[in-house]
Design a protein around this motif. Structure first.
Motif, PDB file in Angstrom:
ATOM      1  N   GLU A 219       9.175   4.529   7.506  1.00 10.39           N
ATOM      2  CA  GLU A 219       8.482   4.750   8.768  1.00 10.39           C
ATOM      3  C   GLU A 219       7.339   3.748   8.902  1.00 10.39           C
ATOM      4  O   GLU A 219       7.064   2.965   7.986  1.00 10.39           O
ATOM      5  CB  GLU A 219       7.960   6.183   8.854  1.00 10.39           C
ATOM      6  CG  GLU A 219       7.044   6.572   7.724  1.00 10.39           C
ATOM      7  CD  GLU A 219       6.702   8.056   7.754  1.00 10.39           C
ATOM      8  OE1 GLU A 219       5.732   8.426   7.080  1.00 10.39           O
ATOM      9  OE2 GLU A 219       7.393   8.839   8.436  1.00 10.39           O
ATOM     10  N   GLU A 220       6.720   3.797  10.059  1.00  7.56           N
ATOM     11  CA  GLU A 220       5.661   2.850  10.395  1.00  7.56           C
ATOM     12  C   GLU A 220       4.635   2.735   9.273  1.00  7.56           C
ATOM     13  O   GLU A 220       4.116   3.720   8.777  1.00  7.56           O
ATOM     14  CB  GLU A 220       4.970   3.297  11.689  1.00  7.56           C
ATOM     15  CG  GLU A 220       3.916   2.329  12.201  1.00  7.56           C
ATOM     16  CD  GLU A 220       3.342   2.789  13.523  1.00  7.56           C
ATOM     17  OE1 GLU A 220       2.107   2.804  13.661  1.00  7.56           O
ATOM     18  OE2 GLU A 220       4.148   3.142  14.414  1.00  7.56           O
ATOM     19  N   GLY A 221       4.368   1.486   8.855  1.00  6.82           N
ATOM     20  CA  GLY A 221       3.373   1.239   7.821  1.00  6.82           C
ATOM     21  C   GLY A 221       3.933   1.078   6.439  1.00  6.82           C
ATOM     22  O   GLY A 221       3.251   0.609   5.536  1.00  6.82           O
ATOM     23  N   ASN A 222       5.208   1.453   6.228  1.00  6.05           N
ATOM     24  CA  ASN A 222       5.809   1.333   4.895  1.00  6.05           C
ATOM     25  C   ASN A 222       6.119  -0.125   4.569  1.00  6.05           C
ATOM     26  O   ASN A 222       6.591  -0.879   5.433  1.00  6.05           O
ATOM     27  CB  ASN A 222       7.102   2.135   4.801  1.00  6.05           C
ATOM     28  CG  ASN A 222       6.886   3.632   4.710  1.00  6.05           C
ATOM     29  OD1 ASN A 222       7.794   4.403   4.927  1.00  6.05           O
ATOM     30  ND2 ASN A 222       5.679   4.062   4.378  1.00  6.05           N
ATOM     31  N   ASN A 223       5.883  -0.504   3.318  1.00  2.00           N
ATOM     32  CA  ASN A 223       6.417  -1.757   2.814  1.00  2.00           C
ATOM     33  C   ASN A 223       7.854  -1.508   2.383  1.00  2.00           C
ATOM     34  O   ASN A 223       8.145  -0.495   1.746  1.00  2.00           O
ATOM     35  CB  ASN A 223       5.595  -2.260   1.618  1.00  2.00           C
ATOM     36  CG  ASN A 223       4.235  -2.757   2.034  1.00  2.00           C
ATOM     37  OD1 ASN A 223       4.092  -3.354   3.100  1.00  2.00           O
ATOM     38  ND2 ASN A 223       3.232  -2.514   1.217  1.00  2.00           N
ATOM     39  N   ILE A 224       8.732  -2.402   2.715  1.00  2.00           N
ATOM     40  CA  ILE A 224      10.147  -2.223   2.381  1.00  2.00           C
ATOM     41  C   ILE A 224      10.343  -2.681   0.934  1.00  2.00           C
ATOM     42  O   ILE A 224      10.107  -3.850   0.611  1.00  2.00           O
ATOM     43  CB  ILE A 224      11.042  -3.002   3.360  1.00  2.00           C
ATOM     44  CG1 ILE A 224      10.849  -2.433   4.772  1.00  2.00           C
ATOM     45  CG2 ILE A 224      12.506  -2.929   2.936  1.00  2.00           C
ATOM     46  CD1 ILE A 224      11.538  -3.205   5.858  1.00  2.00           C
ATOM     47  N   PRO A 225      10.773  -1.769   0.041  1.00  2.00           N
ATOM     48  CA  PRO A 225      10.750  -2.063  -1.395  1.00  2.00           C
ATOM     49  C   PRO A 225      11.995  -2.749  -1.940  1.00  2.00           C
ATOM     50  O   PRO A 225      12.032  -3.102  -3.114  1.00  2.00           O
ATOM     51  CB  PRO A 225      10.590  -0.668  -2.009  1.00  2.00           C
ATOM     52  CG  PRO A 225      11.293   0.234  -1.045  1.00  2.00           C
ATOM     53  CD  PRO A 225      11.092  -0.361   0.320  1.00  2.00           C
ATOM     54  N   ALA A 226      13.037  -2.910  -1.116  1.00  2.00           N
ATOM     55  CA  ALA A 226      14.277  -3.539  -1.571  1.00  2.00           C
ATOM     56  C   ALA A 226      15.051  -4.009  -0.353  1.00  2.00           C
ATOM     57  O   ALA A 226      14.776  -3.590   0.773  1.00  2.00           O
ATOM     58  CB  ALA A 226      15.105  -2.543  -2.393  1.00  2.00           C
ATOM     59  N   ASP A 227      16.015  -4.872  -0.569  1.00  2.00           N
ATOM     60  CA  ASP A 227      16.903  -5.239   0.538  1.00  2.00           C
ATOM     61  C   ASP A 227      17.746  -4.015   0.896  1.00  2.00           C
ATOM     62  O   ASP A 227      18.178  -3.264   0.009  1.00  2.00           O
ATOM     63  CB  ASP A 227      17.819  -6.395   0.132  1.00  2.00           C
ATOM     64  CG  ASP A 227      17.086  -7.727   0.105  1.00  2.00           C
ATOM     65  OD1 ASP A 227      15.869  -7.727   0.366  1.00  2.00           O
ATOM     66  OD2 ASP A 227      17.721  -8.746  -0.210  1.00  2.00           O
ATOM     67  N   ALA A 228      17.984  -3.826   2.198  1.00  2.00           N
ATOM     68  CA  ALA A 228      18.703  -2.622   2.624  1.00  2.00           C
ATOM     69  C   ALA A 228      19.425  -2.871   3.940  1.00  2.00           C
ATOM     70  O   ALA A 228      19.153  -3.838   4.656  1.00  2.00           O
ATOM     71  CB  ALA A 228      17.727  -1.446   2.772  1.00  2.00           C
TER      72      ALA A 228
END
Length: 832
Positions: free
Chosen positions: A132-141
């Motif tokens: 959701e808004e504000g999250n850093n994306i931790p892996a390719d998805a």
């Protein structure tokens, strides 16, 4: 951007039984580390230290000139020095590693049909993420479902503008290291660790090395100057000895003696260990410093900008008053059962998330649940418009019995605007808003737009809205806030409240908490309309800022910084990220703070307790104060070693070179741990929080402080040289004279260590300071001196001889007098 609602009921995700095998196959979600390992990096760093290089040269010289026993002794000293440096560096590295584990980001996944929060390092391909808004994306998805999703991909592409994403081919890829700019989504992990796009590009989002701080630069310059002085002195002493003796090797040996005495290798070691260990100790108090260098700024904070909700209030909201516009009446929420006001609360609940995280929406749901009404259970949410705008509002669309229900809540001004309220209605409603806000309530407007047929408009403002009324919530201040504010004011720190609430609400809370200057306020719009010069003047005297939004907060912080203030800022939301990053010290809440707020901050309060902030400042001041003591101690004790090694040669004394590298290095082996370990353990001085913040731009110590430390060193020099000369001209051998000089310096070092525990309090007070290393400093120094003076084999290695009890008492008396004058000075200069 509006979108259909995400549903996760049918998503199973991976099972926990599958995870071990997948971790074995793909590894942890981290980039490959340096194969050389931390051990060899620390070892290599130790071997490159100037002191180790000087020791290696001196050791080689001893073997070259055939003094094998001295050569082996120097080799042992090298190993011992390297071991101490390695131990200190390894301890700092372990502290930093533990600190990093405290700040390890987490992510929500679906496993076995249940939502679960895990560390991002435990992700594996196939995991289903909820972002959701504000999250850093931790892996390719790959996106499975999306709602109003836009991604900031600047870390990959360099483009600053966010990119819209959805579940359609070509727009459904997410990349590690990017950030959710808006909306939310469900996505399946396709690659982790070094196999991600970011990993293949050779980038790491965790490998950021911060620039050198002002204090690091100051210490670096100071050490460089002393190193340059040592280099010049080394060449000078080498040449003088060469012309005196005609021996290049002997001249080199005595030149190295002075160089070793002049190089203050303890100072940079002390700085890094103080900061790293200090940050680790703070983490055990629930104060996580994401970079140890943050400690440097803590003691210099002059202004703290505070958010209201959850920071100075309990973050336990309750719905108190409902204003029913249709009946023009204010209703206590506990007394409105079966009353028209129920519809206002009902639509406020519909306009909230059905599984709320926000304290305000939780309160609305709680108030509705107390009415024992299950009407919400028969609805299905089919569409939503996210929170947006100034002031913000949000809209949810439901389906019930084939008919649409459309509910909105938001800032009262915005709700009045979209309802196209006439001036009379607007004036009446705003009067109620101000009256409720003046009691400390947060006030929201509520509206409906049903029935509605046809396509949904692109903007939520474009529905045919009907004003339902107002809902007011109360979040009481924490009980300890007035006491905490008093501690800030006693420490010379000014407070400013930056809140999105109405001015009347902010004033009420400010009065309850004891915030000074609480009648003069500016709104976010006021701030944005001011010129930079006007705002810089206003922020000097104004402490209350209401109806603030991210851009306005950031502008206030920048104005404070332009005035020379050191600004700390508290925050927890997605929109607080820029302000937290802009401030000198961003402070995020650990429990309710968003990931982007935590990642943008410098400090994280693990339990969201504002009481930890004065504790953090106290610890920051303590660490800085103890670092100053350590550096001043090093300056003072190096002076007699340098002059004792140089002046007799220049004065043409009978024994011109009383010291060799062996003597200097063993003095250094006593001083190093004293500096970086003993002083780091020193307790906080009692008046440290009643002093004003230090000026960050001022040097580590001023001219007066430097002068005192130099005088301390010169006093020890005078006492040492007096005994040196007395024993020399009295016919004592060079071994006896050396033993007396060496003993005097070791004893003076012990006395100086305890004298420099405070530069204001005398020994009668500092003796009660609790430091578990104090007895060990005495024991190890005494044992070291005893072995050198009494054991014949060690006597010979150091070219010393045993001295009588009378001589030892003379050494102790001179060492004591050389240092004790400072205790008398403190008693007179800082008399209560």
């Amino acid at each position: 951007m509006p979108a259909e609602v995400i549903h996760i009921e049918n998503i199973k995700g991976l099972s926990e039984q599958e995870i071990p095998a997948l971790l074995q196959k793909y590894g942890k979600n981290i980039f490959e580390k340096d194969r050389s390992g931390a051990f060899f990096n620390i070892l290599w760093g130790t071997l490159r230290e100037p002191m180790f290089i000087l020791l290696a040269i001196a050791c080689s010289v001893y073997f070259i000139i055939g003094e094998v026993s001295e050569g082996f002794l120097m080799a042992a000293a090298m190993i011992f020095d390297a071991a101490i440096s390695f131990f200190q560096e390894n301890k700092s590295t372990k502290a930093l590693k533990a600190l990093k584990e405290f700040t390890q980001p987490k992510v929500t996944v679906i496993r076995d049909r249940k939502e679960k929060v895990i560390e991002t390092t435990d992700l594996v391909p196939g995991d289903v993420l909820i972002l959701e808004e504000g999250n850093n994306i931790p892996a390719d998805a790959r996106i499975l479902q999306a709602n109003d999703l836009s991604i900031n991909e600047s870390v990959i592409t360099g483009e600053s503008l966010p990119v819209e994403k959805n579940s359609f081919e070509g727009k459904n890829n997410l990349f590690q290291g990017t950030t959710v700019n808006s909306g939310k989504c469900i996505a399946e992990v396709t690659a982790t660790g070094s196999q991600t796009t970011l990993g293949k590009l050779g980038k790491s989002i965790t490998s950021y090395i911060p620039p050198r701080t002002l204090l690091q630069q100051q210490i670096g310059k100071f050490v460089q100057r002393l190193f340059l002085f040592g280099l010049i002195a080394f060449i000078f002493i080498w040449l003088v000895n060469y012309f005196e003796t005609g021996s290049v090797i002997q001249g080199l040996l005595y030149g190295l003696t002075l160089a070793m005495a002049a190089v203050p290798e303890e100072i940079p070691v002390a700085f890094s260990s103080f900061m790293a260990l200090g940050a680790f100790k703070m983490s055990r108090l629930g104060i996580i410093s994401r970079q140890p260098q943050t400690i440097e700024n803590l003691g210099a904070v002059t202004v703290i900008c505070l958010d209201k909700t959850g920071t100075i209030t309990e973050n336990k909201m309750e719905v108190k008053i409902i204003y029913d516009y249709n009946n023009d009446e204010l209703l206590d929420v506990e007394q409105m059962h079966q009353h028209n006001g129920e519809k206002v609360l009902y639509y406020a609940m519909l306009a909230s998330e059905q599984d709320p995280f926000d304290a305000m929406e939780k309160a609305i749901h709680s108030a509705w649940d107390r009415l024992d009404n299950d009407a919400a259970g028969t609805l299905k949410q089919i569409y939503e418009y996210p929170l947006e705008g100034k002031p913000p509002m949000m809209t949810h669309v439901y389906l019930r019995d084939g008919k649409r229900l459309i509910a909105a809540k938001g800032g009262a001004e915005r709700i009045l605007k979209v309802c196209k309220a006439d001036p009379e209605t607007e004036a009446k409603v705003i009067a109620h808003v101000k009256a409720l806000a003046s009691k400390g309530y947060r006030v929201l407007g509520v509206a409906s737009a049903d029935p509605y047929e046809g396509e949904f408009p692109s903007s939520q403002d474009d529905f045919n809205w009907t004003l339902l009324g107002l809902i007011s919530l109360y979040d009481p201040p924490k009980k300890k806030i007035p006491e905490i504010f008093s501690r800030f004011y006693d420490a010379g720190i000014r407070l400013k409240l930056l809140t999105g609430d109405y001015p009347e609400t902010a004033i009420n809370i400010a009065e309850q908490t004891g915030l000074k200057g609480n009648q003069n306020y500016f709104t976010g719009n006021d701030v944005m309309q001011m010129s930079e010069e006007d705002l810089r003047e206003k922020v000097r005297t104004s402490n209350l800022f209401a109806r603030m939004y991210p851009e306005a907060k950031m502008k206030v912080i920048n104005a404070l910084k332009a005035n020379g203030e050191i600004v700390a800022m508290t925050g927890d939301g997605v929109n607080d990220g820029p302000a937290l990053r802009s401030s000198d010290i961003g402070i995020a809440m650990g429990k309710r703070g968003t990931e982007i707020a935590r990642q943008a901050s410098d400090l994280i309060l693990t339990d969201d307790d504002i009481e930890k902030i004065p504790e953090a400042i106290l610890q920051g001041r303590k660490i800085y104060s103890n670092l100053k003591k350590a550096v001043r101690y090093i300056i003072s004790i190096h002076i007699p070693i340098i002059f004792t090694a140089a002046l007799p040669l220049l004065f043409g004394w009978k024994y011109p070179n009383i010291f060799t590298p062996i003597h200097v290095i063993f003095l250094e082996l006593i001083m190093g741990p004293t500096c970086s370990v003993f002083f780091e353990r020193e307790p906080v001085e009692k008046d440290i929080m009643s002093q004003p913040p230090r000026n960050r731009k001022v040097r580590l110590f001023n001219n007066a402080e430097l002068a005192i430390s130099i005088i301390q060193g010169l006093a020890i020099t005078a006492g040492t040289l007096y005994l040196y000369n007395y024993y020399m001209i009295s016919g004592h051998s060079i071994e006896e004279t050396r033993a007396v000089v060496f003993t005097t310096l070791v004893l003076a070092n012990i006395f100086l260590t305890f004298a420099d525990r405070s530069f204001h309090e005398n020994f009668t007070r500092t003796i009660f300071y609790k430091n578990d290393l104090a007895p060990w400093v005495l024991i190890t120094s005494a044992l070291f001196l005893l072995l050198i003076l009494v054991v014949p084999f060690i006597n010979q290695l150091f070219n010393l001889t045993e001295i009588s009890a009378t001589d030892f008492l003379i050494c102790m008396g001179v060492a004591f007098i050389s240092v004790a004058w400072f205790e008398l000075y403190k008693s007179i200069r800082y008399r209560p």
